[in-house]
Design a protein around this motif. Structure first.
Motif, PDB file in Angstrom:
ATOM      1  N   PHE A  55       0.840  -1.201   0.000  1.00  0.00           N
ATOM      2  CA  PHE A  55       0.000   0.000   0.000  1.00  0.00           C
ATOM      3  C   PHE A  55       0.877   1.254   0.000  1.00  0.00           C
ATOM      4  CE2 PHE A  55      -4.351   1.549   1.068  1.00  0.00           C
ATOM      5  CZ  PHE A  55      -4.066   2.881   1.323  1.00  0.00           C
ATOM      6  N   LEU A  56       1.865   1.280   0.875  1.00  0.00           N
ATOM      7  CA  LEU A  56       2.745   2.442   0.965  1.00  0.00           C
ATOM      8  C   LEU A  56       3.534   2.658  -0.316  1.00  0.00           C
ATOM      9  CD1 LEU A  56       3.971   1.908   4.627  1.00  0.00           C
ATOM     10  CD2 LEU A  56       2.699   3.903   3.792  1.00  0.00           C
ATOM     11  N   GLU A  57       3.993   1.588  -0.935  1.00  0.00           N
ATOM     12  CA  GLU A  57       4.742   1.709  -2.192  1.00  0.00           C
ATOM     13  C   GLU A  57       3.870   2.305  -3.288  1.00  0.00           C
ATOM     14  OE1 GLU A  57       7.860   1.168  -3.126  1.00  0.00           O
ATOM     15  OE2 GLU A  57       8.566   0.596  -1.132  1.00  0.00           O
ATOM     16  N   ILE A  58       2.638   1.810  -3.424  1.00  0.00           N
ATOM     17  CA  ILE A  58       1.750   2.298  -4.480  1.00  0.00           C
ATOM     18  C   ILE A  58       1.363   3.750  -4.239  1.00  0.00           C
ATOM     19  CG2 ILE A  58      -0.566   2.021  -5.472  1.00  0.00           C
ATOM     20  CD1 ILE A  58      -0.143  -1.034  -5.117  1.00  0.00           C
ATOM     21  N   PHE A  59       0.992   4.088  -3.018  1.00  0.00           N
ATOM     22  CA  PHE A  59       0.570   5.457  -2.726  1.00  0.00           C
ATOM     23  C   PHE A  59       1.713   6.446  -2.845  1.00  0.00           C
ATOM     24  CE2 PHE A  59      -3.566   4.144  -1.778  1.00  0.00           C
ATOM     25  CZ  PHE A  59      -4.355   5.246  -1.492  1.00  0.00           C
ATOM     26  N   SER A  60       2.940   5.998  -2.651  1.00  0.00           N
ATOM     27  CA  SER A  60       4.067   6.917  -2.754  1.00  0.00           C
ATOM     28  C   SER A  60       4.204   7.508  -4.152  1.00  0.00           C
ATOM     29  CB  SER A  60       5.373   6.205  -2.359  1.00  0.00           C
ATOM     30  OG  SER A  60       5.730   5.228  -3.332  1.00  0.00           O
ATOM     31  N   HIS A  61       3.632   6.838  -5.154  1.00  0.00           N
ATOM     32  CA  HIS A  61       3.674   7.344  -6.525  1.00  0.00           C
ATOM     33  C   HIS A  61       2.583   8.387  -6.795  1.00  0.00           C
ATOM     34  CE1 HIS A  61       6.101   3.692  -6.991  1.00  0.00           C
ATOM     35  NE2 HIS A  61       6.562   4.221  -8.092  1.00  0.00           N
ATOM     36  N   TYR A  62       1.688   8.590  -5.840  1.00  0.00           N
ATOM     37  CA  TYR A  62       0.529   9.442  -6.094  1.00  0.00           C
ATOM     38  C   TYR A  62       0.367  10.605  -5.123  1.00  0.00           C
ATOM     39  CZ  TYR A  62      -1.367   5.967  -9.369  1.00  0.00           C
ATOM     40  OH  TYR A  62      -1.562   5.131 -10.444  1.00  0.00           O
ATOM     41  N   THR A  63       1.060  10.607  -4.000  1.00  0.00           N
ATOM     42  CA  THR A  63       0.750  11.591  -2.945  1.00  0.00           C
ATOM     43  C   THR A  63       1.567  12.875  -3.036  1.00  0.00           C
ATOM     44  OG1 THR A  63       2.331  10.508  -1.466  1.00  0.00           O
ATOM     45  CG2 THR A  63       0.027   9.830  -1.292  1.00  0.00           C
ATOM     46  N   ASN A  64       2.471  12.969  -3.986  1.00  0.00           N
ATOM     47  CA  ASN A  64       3.238  14.209  -4.189  1.00  0.00           C
ATOM     48  C   ASN A  64       4.065  14.604  -2.974  1.00  0.00           C
ATOM     49  OD1 ASN A  64       1.608  14.357  -6.495  1.00  0.00           O
ATOM     50  ND2 ASN A  64       0.117  15.655  -5.458  1.00  0.00           N
ATOM     51  N   ASP A  65       4.351  13.679  -2.091  1.00  0.00           N
ATOM     52  CA  ASP A  65       5.065  13.981  -0.848  1.00  0.00           C
ATOM     53  C   ASP A  65       4.310  15.010   0.003  1.00  0.00           C
ATOM     54  OD1 ASP A  65       7.204  12.267  -1.459  1.00  0.00           O
ATOM     55  OD2 ASP A  65       8.166  13.811  -2.665  1.00  0.00           O
ATOM     56  N   GLU A  66       2.992  15.171  -0.244  1.00  0.00           N
ATOM     57  CA  GLU A  66       2.202  16.096   0.566  1.00  0.00           C
ATOM     58  C   GLU A  66       1.985  15.558   1.972  1.00  0.00           C
ATOM     59  OE1 GLU A  66      -1.367  17.758  -1.228  1.00  0.00           O
ATOM     60  OE2 GLU A  66      -0.631  17.093  -3.183  1.00  0.00           O
ATOM     61  N   ILE A  67       2.074  14.250   2.120  1.00  0.00           N
ATOM     62  CA  ILE A  67       1.911  13.619   3.423  1.00  0.00           C
ATOM     63  C   ILE A  67       3.255  12.999   3.803  1.00  0.00           C
ATOM     64  CG2 ILE A  67       0.671  11.873   4.755  1.00  0.00           C
ATOM     65  CD1 ILE A  67      -1.592  12.088   2.720  1.00  0.00           C
ATOM     66  N   PRO A  68       3.864  13.417   4.893  1.00  0.00           N
ATOM     67  CA  PRO A  68       5.132  12.809   5.305  1.00  0.00           C
ATOM     68  C   PRO A  68       4.992  11.294   5.416  1.00  0.00           C
ATOM     69  CG  PRO A  68       4.665  14.756   6.623  1.00  0.00           C
ATOM     70  CD  PRO A  68       3.447  14.497   5.816  1.00  0.00           C
ATOM     71  N   TYR A  69       6.052  10.593   5.036  1.00  0.00           N
ATOM     72  CA  TYR A  69       5.995   9.130   4.978  1.00  0.00           C
ATOM     73  C   TYR A  69       5.581   8.534   6.320  1.00  0.00           C
ATOM     74  CZ  TYR A  69       7.380   4.280   4.332  1.00  0.00           C
ATOM     75  OH  TYR A  69       7.370   2.903   4.268  1.00  0.00           O
ATOM     76  N   ASP A  70       6.127   9.028   7.398  1.00  0.00           N
ATOM     77  CA  ASP A  70       5.798   8.460   8.710  1.00  0.00           C
ATOM     78  C   ASP A  70       4.318   8.655   9.049  1.00  0.00           C
ATOM     79  OD1 ASP A  70       8.342   7.538   9.074  1.00  0.00           O
ATOM     80  OD2 ASP A  70       8.977   9.197  10.371  1.00  0.00           O
ATOM     81  N   ASP A  71       3.745   9.787   8.626  1.00  0.00           N
ATOM     82  CA  ASP A  71       2.316  10.023   8.862  1.00  0.00           C
ATOM     83  C   ASP A  71       1.475   9.052   8.028  1.00  0.00           C
ATOM     84  OD1 ASP A  71       3.051  12.067  10.531  1.00  0.00           O
ATOM     85  OD2 ASP A  71       2.492  13.687   9.165  1.00  0.00           O
ATOM     86  N   LEU A  72       1.858   8.884   6.772  1.00  0.00           N
ATOM     87  CA  LEU A  72       1.136   7.956   5.903  1.00  0.00           C
ATOM     88  C   LEU A  72       1.236   6.531   6.441  1.00  0.00           C
ATOM     89  CD1 LEU A  72      -0.473   7.595   3.262  1.00  0.00           C
ATOM     90  CD2 LEU A  72       1.720   7.251   2.084  1.00  0.00           C
ATOM     91  N   LYS A  73       2.421   6.165   6.894  1.00  0.00           N
ATOM     92  CA  LYS A  73       2.617   4.818   7.434  1.00  0.00           C
ATOM     93  C   LYS A  73       1.742   4.589   8.659  1.00  0.00           C
ATOM     94  CE  LYS A  73       6.240   1.692   9.104  1.00  0.00           C
ATOM     95  NZ  LYS A  73       7.698   1.531   9.358  1.00  0.00           N
ATOM     96  N   GLU A  74       1.662   5.586   9.529  1.00  0.00           N
ATOM     97  CA  GLU A  74       0.822   5.443  10.722  1.00  0.00           C
ATOM     98  C   GLU A  74      -0.647   5.264  10.332  1.00  0.00           C
ATOM     99  OE1 GLU A  74      -0.355   7.850  14.852  1.00  0.00           O
ATOM    100  OE2 GLU A  74       1.180   8.649  13.495  1.00  0.00           O
ATOM    101  N   MET A  75      -1.105   6.030   9.337  1.00  0.00           N
ATOM    102  CA  MET A  75      -2.492   5.891   8.881  1.00  0.00           C
ATOM    103  C   MET A  75      -2.756   4.498   8.324  1.00  0.00           C
ATOM    104  SD  MET A  75      -3.680   9.434   7.053  1.00  0.00           S
ATOM    105  CE  MET A  75      -2.107  10.046   6.437  1.00  0.00           C
TER     106      MET A  75
END
Length: 462
Positions: A55-75
């Motif tokens: 999930f994190l790998e796929i979303f990393s191509h779409y989120t424009n780094d607008e969400i810090p990785y650690d925040d996305l991972k926690e979600m």
């Protein structure tokens, strides 16, 4: 990555602004400016990943780094921490040519949990970091509503209203929505069918003054995040069996609103080498008729044993048409204007050939659905819900030699005991579902009248 509307009249937006917009302000649907393509080598590396890591790998191509990785991972890890299977979407082998991807291990026992548990966390995150007011408005044919409510109930800064068709969802689906007594939840039971509910939702989102005044946000699959989250389990399923020798891999998808199957189309465009994308539907078979004839024309509504697919107007069809027309927003707008004026869209020639290359489709009759449930219980001791049974019927129709098919199990059979009981099969309900029948319900029955619905919303959102 930026996002634009299929109709071409919305300035490019970032990821979070796209989430908040939901339905595009010009009435279209938001899509990425460019779909990222995953290389075969990267796909191979992804094979060893857990669902959450994928999930994190796929979303990393779409989120424009607008969400810090650690925040996305926690979600992500919070979203899937309450699923009953550690794999989130476990893969069950039925026989040598058939696997079932069980998408019903979330809190409401349906595939919508996979996307909506994450969307609930995402909306909560946006409300906090941006100070946004989040008023979610959605329509459901049964499963979306329960999953969306479960994803945001009790969350600070969020209110949710769900419209469902009165007496046209299963009893368990109704109870999962209406037994929730949180003050930030409103259930409106509309005298009509799902298409009636969905039409009101689209009209309200298209009313930009109303949408802005009441801070409306979308939870239905008109929101691109729903589509993107669902692509994850296409990759996950494929990669779990992708080392099965030389066999080609098909995916059969119960589909009514075209969202789930469009997620598979998106996964294909990202580079996932799915052999056949198979649309399984019921007697409300607008999608089958489109694939077989090239005509997209809503027909008469029929109540079936698979009510979550009792849909004649498929919201995400516009996204597919956009790509079929080679991302030409002007042509797309002309087609959609034609649908509004003439009640149908017709494609022929090369376009129709491409449709038939993109999909196979089967509309499953009520009795065939029941027969499939009985057959697989008897032969494999595996109980299917009626939507999954439609997917299995489509696998039987289109699966070929040297092919493996993954059919999505979109709901736990306990959610549709009305249909299961007709086969003579008695099932034991999971404890959380059994408990629903002892709880009081909280819903407001309204006429299929936009003005009446608006009055309820104004009172609720304040």
């Amino acid at each position: 990555m930026e996002y634009i509307s299929t109709r071409g009249n919305v300035e490019a937006r970032g990821f979070i602004d796209t989430v908040l917009m939901g339905l595009a302000d010009d009435g279209g649907l938001m899509v990425p400016v460019q779909i990222p393509v995953i290389s075969p080598d990267m796909l191979e590396e992804w094979r060893k990943l857990s669902f959450q890591e994928l999930f994190l790998e796929i979303f990393s191509h779409y989120t424009n780094d607008e969400i810090p990785y650690d925040d996305l991972k926690e979600m992500v890890y919070t979203s899937y921490g309450n699923f009953r299977a550690p794999e989130v979407t476990p893969l069950h082998k039925v026989n040598d040519s058939l696997y079932v991807l069980e998408l019903f291990h979330g809190p409401t026992f349906a595939f919508k949990d996979v996307a909506l548990q994450f969307m609930g966390e995402l909306y909560s995150y946006i409300a906090k970091v941006r100070g946004e007011i989040i008023h979610i408005l959605g329509a459901t044919s049964g499963d979306t509503g329960a999953a969306a409510i479960q994803g945001v109930r009790g969350k600070e800064g969020i209110k949710i209203c769900i419209l469902h068709p009165h007496n046209k969802v299963s009893k368990v689906q109704e109870l999962q929505m209406t037994t929730v007594d949180d003050s930030n939840v409103l259930n409106l039971s509309v005298e009509g069918n799902f298409d009636d509910c969905q039409k009101v939702i689209k009209e309200l989102f298209a009313d930009l003054d109303f949408k802005g005044k009441y801070h409306l946000r979308a939870i239905n699959s008109i929101n691109f995040v729903r589509i993107l989250a669902q692509t994850v389990y296409y990759f996950y399923a494929y990669l779990q069996i992708g080392n099965s020798g030389s066999k080609k891999i098909n995916i059969s998808v119960p589909s009514g609103n075209f969202g789930n199957i469009f997620s598979g189309f998106l996964a294909q465009k990202m580079g996932l080498p799915i052999n056949k994308l198979i649309i399984a539907t019921n007697e409300n078979n607008i999608l089958e008729r489109f694939v077989l004839t090239g005509e997209y024309k809503p027909g008469g509504f029929t109540s079936t044993y698979s009510p979550s697919m009792d849909i004649q107007v498929a919201s995400n069809f516009e996204r597919y048409l956009y790509y079929l027309l080679d991302e030409d927003a002007v042509k797309l707008s002309e087609y959609m204007a034609g649908l509004a004026a003439d009640g149908k869209i017709t494609v022929d020639g090369e376009l129709f050939a491409r449709v038939q290359a993109d999909f196979a489709a089967l509309g499953v009759k009520n009795q065939q659905c029941l027969d499939i449930i009985g057959k697989y219980q008897q032969e494999y001791s595996y109980l299917l819900d009626p939507h999954t049974a439609c997917g299995i019927a489509a696998y039987e129709a289109f699966g070929g030699p040297d092919e493996v098919t993954v059919t999505f199990a979109t709901a736990h059979p306990a959610k549709f005991d009305e249909a299961i009981a007709l086969t003579g099969i008695k099932q034991e309900f999971p404890a959380p579902i059994s408990a629903l029948f002892e709880m009081p319900q909280h819903m407001t029955v309204v006429e299929h009248d936009k003005a009446a619905i608006v009055r309820e919303l104004q009172a609720f959102y304040g």
